[in-house]
Design a protein around this motif. Structure first.
Motif, PDB file in Angstrom:
ATOM      1  N   TYR A 349       0.810  -1.219   0.000  1.00  0.00           N
ATOM      2  CA  TYR A 349       0.000   0.000   0.000  1.00  0.00           C
ATOM      3  C   TYR A 349       0.846   1.273   0.000  1.00  0.00           C
ATOM      4  N   LYS A 350       0.345   2.246  -0.750  1.00  0.00           N
ATOM      5  CA  LYS A 350       0.873   3.609  -0.584  1.00  0.00           C
ATOM      6  C   LYS A 350       0.027   4.235   0.514  1.00  0.00           C
ATOM      7  N   SER A 355      -8.455  11.919  -1.587  1.00  0.00           N
ATOM      8  CA  SER A 355      -9.441  11.921  -2.682  1.00  0.00           C
ATOM      9  C   SER A 355     -10.126  10.568  -2.825  1.00  0.00           C
ATOM     10  N   HIS A 356     -11.204  10.582  -3.560  1.00  0.00           N
ATOM     11  CA  HIS A 356     -12.034   9.373  -3.640  1.00  0.00           C
ATOM     12  C   HIS A 356     -11.407   8.291  -4.515  1.00  0.00           C
ATOM     13  N   THR A 357     -10.297   8.575  -5.140  1.00  0.00           N
ATOM     14  CA  THR A 357      -9.662   7.537  -5.954  1.00  0.00           C
ATOM     15  C   THR A 357      -8.655   6.716  -5.130  1.00  0.00           C
ATOM     16  N   ALA A 358      -8.525   7.023  -3.858  1.00  0.00           N
ATOM     17  CA  ALA A 358      -7.528   6.329  -3.025  1.00  0.00           C
ATOM     18  C   ALA A 358      -7.743   4.823  -3.049  1.00  0.00           C
ATOM     19  N   VAL A 359      -6.651   4.082  -3.124  1.00  0.00           N
ATOM     20  CA  VAL A 359      -6.721   2.624  -3.036  1.00  0.00           C
ATOM     21  C   VAL A 359      -6.726   2.228  -1.559  1.00  0.00           C
ATOM     22  N   ASN A 360      -5.814   2.831  -0.819  1.00  0.00           N
ATOM     23  CA  ASN A 360      -5.706   2.549   0.617  1.00  0.00           C
ATOM     24  C   ASN A 360      -6.652   3.500   1.359  1.00  0.00           C
ATOM     25  N   LYS A 361      -7.930   3.179   1.285  1.00  0.00           N
ATOM     26  CA  LYS A 361      -8.958   4.125   1.741  1.00  0.00           C
ATOM     27  C   LYS A 361      -8.849   4.493   3.213  1.00  0.00           C
ATOM     28  N   PHE A 362      -8.419   3.548   4.049  1.00  0.00           N
ATOM     29  CA  PHE A 362      -8.392   3.817   5.491  1.00  0.00           C
ATOM     30  C   PHE A 362      -6.995   4.226   5.965  1.00  0.00           C
ATOM     31  N   ASN A 363      -6.110   4.412   5.012  1.00  0.00           N
ATOM     32  CA  ASN A 363      -4.733   4.820   5.311  1.00  0.00           C
ATOM     33  C   ASN A 363      -4.048   3.862   6.290  1.00  0.00           C
ATOM     34  N   VAL A 364      -4.141   2.585   5.969  1.00  0.00           N
ATOM     35  CA  VAL A 364      -3.460   1.567   6.784  1.00  0.00           C
ATOM     36  C   VAL A 364      -1.966   1.629   6.452  1.00  0.00           C
ATOM     37  N   ILE A 365      -1.150   1.735   7.483  1.00  0.00           N
ATOM     38  CA  ILE A 365       0.301   1.835   7.258  1.00  0.00           C
ATOM     39  C   ILE A 365       0.856   0.403   7.195  1.00  0.00           C
ATOM     40  N   PRO A 366       1.485   0.022   6.068  1.00  0.00           N
ATOM     41  CA  PRO A 366       1.947  -1.372   5.930  1.00  0.00           C
ATOM     42  C   PRO A 366       2.830  -1.842   7.084  1.00  0.00           C
ATOM     43  N   GLU A 367       3.584  -0.927   7.672  1.00  0.00           N
ATOM     44  CA  GLU A 367       4.451  -1.324   8.798  1.00  0.00           C
ATOM     45  C   GLU A 367       3.629  -1.810   9.999  1.00  0.00           C
ATOM     46  N   SER A 368       2.335  -1.533  10.007  1.00  0.00           N
ATOM     47  CA  SER A 368       1.514  -1.983  11.145  1.00  0.00           C
ATOM     48  C   SER A 368       1.086  -3.447  10.996  1.00  0.00           C
ATOM     49  N   SER A 389     -10.726   0.084  10.749  1.00  0.00           N
ATOM     50  CA  SER A 389     -11.144   1.474  10.968  1.00  0.00           C
ATOM     51  C   SER A 389      -9.969   2.362  10.569  1.00  0.00           C
ATOM     52  N   PRO A 390     -10.109   3.667  10.635  1.00  0.00           N
ATOM     53  CA  PRO A 390      -9.046   4.522  10.116  1.00  0.00           C
ATOM     54  C   PRO A 390      -7.654   4.151  10.649  1.00  0.00           C
ATOM     55  N   ALA A 391      -6.759   3.880   9.735  1.00  0.00           N
ATOM     56  CA  ALA A 391      -5.359   3.528  10.021  1.00  0.00           C
ATOM     57  C   ALA A 391      -5.236   2.316  10.941  1.00  0.00           C
ATOM     58  N   ARG A 392      -6.274   1.508  11.009  1.00  0.00           N
ATOM     59  CA  ARG A 392      -6.186   0.354  11.908  1.00  0.00           C
ATOM     60  C   ARG A 392      -6.843  -0.866  11.301  1.00  0.00           C
TER      61      ARG A 392
END
Ligand code: GLC
Length: 568
Positions: A349-350, A355-368, A389-392
């Motif tokens: 994931y990036k 914006s609505h074109t995001a692939v990683n919609k919840f902003n999950v950080i791969p390091e997690s 949920s967001p980033a989780r």
């Protein structure tokens, strides 16, 4: 109508403030029970087979001609098929010798029965046999009663289930407060118990909606289980009069109003506090725990087939449910699903995409992504993760939610097969020596301190934190039957049979492989007994599956292709 009259009388009492005033003591259950169930097999079929499409915004529900028959039902006679033979050990009907444990289990289950004014009303959570007088855990828990109820239904004893459904419905009518805060009208109790006043010679009910529970968490799952059980009762008996009574219609609607209420949500999933389900202690299952979302989905599907469009607010509620089901199934199938491919996608994931074109919609950080997931994930297999949920993303495996997802057909047929593949591939981790792990893996050390708040009951590989719960055997077995993977169920049941009774039907086991009777496990835990019985009865007569399983609803669109929904 006598039924409605009796219930109205009780609920007008119940609406008075306070637990004592809300005591529905003078409601006479026997009057309802004398009222013979209305058996209507044809009607029942169409009742259940109504497709979601028939409830969609413009559609008026047609009751005729079900679109499909549930696959197992067609193999057996109408009206619920064959009765299980397990409960009548002495019966001459038996053409084979049941496992000796079955006799013992029925005996234990009957010992846990609770009566209220001479009527069986439920089963207590556990019977302490170390003393004749002291009943340990003498509350009837709503969630714990579900496997007991299924055992009674499968054995042709629906009255106790009907009593339970009616009494809990009356409890729902109580005013519920925690300090000065009033809980939602639809809330169902986590548990209740019968209090005896020997001086006055009366019995009354005391319920807990979270105001006594450790941590003061309201059980979000109770209302969902109530609806699921009402549908199981209706399906198994063909008695439509209970679900169609104005009181049950209202009860369903109140639960629906509570969980469909609009707020600030951006997701169709339900936002929850930690510990509001079977895992009723702090375990990091706050936010959008998968178990609740799956039960929510199943309850929505059961509610929509039981609601009458011509009842008060019936049609409107059905439309709201249909809309939510579409969004919820899309969300769960897309974002909670993890398999090898999806894990690899998350790994690459990036982040910080706006914006609505995001692939990683919840902003999950791969390091997690925790290290264990990379080893745990087989090439063949997958599961719904614990939370998104967001980033989780909580990558842990939770058994109950994954098996209910299969039963509710929230999991697509491919996803259902993948969940069973995972169980097979990761047998040691998920089944071990005693079926089966409630969650995997355990959280340890510093993480345990932070996540559980240093909970001594939930230390690693114990209780909710990677412990093994025999009750889950019925869900595994049901999922196995639905996916045609009977070998898995048989193997797991054999493991349980080798130890469960010898160990005194404990609540849970500890250790990586579930080898040790749980540190604080109560013995003669009713749902360990009932879970085993239900598993056995379903294997013996797979048509029982129909009362707890929903077929894929073609009207709920399968998840969009990744290429369409997640632009590269
Ligand atoms: C424990 C379990 C809960 C269960 C209760 C009664 O609190 O976590 O799921 O309902 O015991 O058995």
């Amino acid at each position: 109508m006598e039924v409605a009259g009796g219930m109205r009388k009780a609920s007008s009492h119940a609406s008075m403030a306070g637990a004592a005033a809300g005591d529905p003591d003078d409601f006479d259950l026997t009057r309802l029970l004398n009222h013979r169930p209305r058996i209507n097999v044809d009607r029942q079929r169409s009742f259940d087979d109504r497709s979601l499409a028939e409830h969609s915004i413009s559609g008026t529900a047609s009751r005729g001609g079900g679109a499909y028959m549930e696959s197992y039902e067609s193999m057996y006679s109408p009206g619920g098929g064959l009765r299980s033979l397990c409960g009548t050990p002495a019966s001459s009907r038996l053409s084979f010798e049941p496992h000796p444990l079955v006799f013992e289990a029925w005996d234990a289950l009957r010992r846990s029965l609770v009566c209220f004014r001479g009527q069986p009303l439920g089963t207590i959570a556990a019977v302490d046999h170390s003393s004749d007088e002291v009943l340990n855990y003498d509350q009837v828990f709503v969630r714990d009663f579900v496997p007991s109820a299924l055992a009674f239904l499968m054995n042709g004893e629906p009255e106790i289930v009907k009593n339970f459904l009616l009494k809990t419905l009356l409890l729902q009518g109580w005013e519920k407060r925690i300090d000065r805060f009033k809980l939602g009208e639809g809330a169902m109790p986590a548990s209740f118990k019968v209090l005896k006043d020997p001086k006055r010679g009366v019995e009354k009910l005391v319920a807990d909606f979270g105001e006594s529970a450790i941590g003061r968490v309201a059980p979000v799952d109770s209302g969902f289980w109530w609806i699921i059980l009402l549908r199981a009762y209706t399906k198994s008996t063909g008695d439509l009069s209970l679900a169609e009574s104005p009181e049950c219609q209202k009860g369903i609607r109140l639960i629906m109003n509570q969980c469909l209420a609009e707020g600030f949500d951006t997701f169709p999933t339900l936002l929850c506090a930690d510990g509001c389900c079977m895992i009723d202690r702090r375990m990091g299952v706050y936010g959008y725990p998968m178990e609740i979302q799956v039960l929510f989905f199943m309850a929505l599907r059961c509610a929509v087939v039981m609601l009458k469009p011509d009842a008060a607010e019936g049609k409107e509620t059905m439309e709201r449910i249909a809309t939510r089901l579409h969004a919820l199934s899309y969300h769960m199938r897309s974002y909670f699903w993890l398999d090898f491919q999806q894990l690899n996608d998350v790994y690459r994931y990036k982040t910080e995409e706006y914006s609505h074109t995001a692939v990683n919609k919840f902003n999950v950080i791969p390091e997690s992504i925790p290290d264990w997931v990379f080893d745990f994930m087989p090439s063949r297999g997958g599961y719904f993760v614990g939370n998104v949920s967001p980033a989780r993303m909580d990558f842990r495996w939770f058994a109950l939610g994954n098996f209910v997802a299969i039963l509710a057909s929230l999991a697509t047929p491919e996803q259902s097969a993948a969940i069973m593949d995972l169980v097979e591939e990761r047998w040691e981790d998920l089944i071990g020596e005693m079926p089966l792990k409630i969650s995997f893996p355990a959280i340890e050390a510093h993480e345990w301190q932070i996540v559980t708040g240093c909970d001594p009951k939930n230390t690693r590989w114990s209780y909710h934190n990677g412990g093994s719960w025999p009750v889950l055997l019925w869900l595994l077995t049901a999922a196995c039957i639905k996916t045609g993977r009977l070998k898995i169920a048989r193997r797991a049941i054999e493991l349980a049979e080798a130890r469960l009774a010898r160990d005194g039907w404990p609540e849970y086991y500890d250790g990586k492989l579930g080898r040790y009777v749980g540190k604080q496990a109560r013995k003669l835990q009713t749902w360990s007994v009932a879970g085993y019985l239900v598993a056995k009865m379903m294997l013996e007569d797979p048509s029982h599956l129909g009362m707890i399983s929903l077929e894929d609803d073609k009207a709920i669109k399968p998840v969009l292709q990744r290429s369409a929904s997640w632009p590269a």
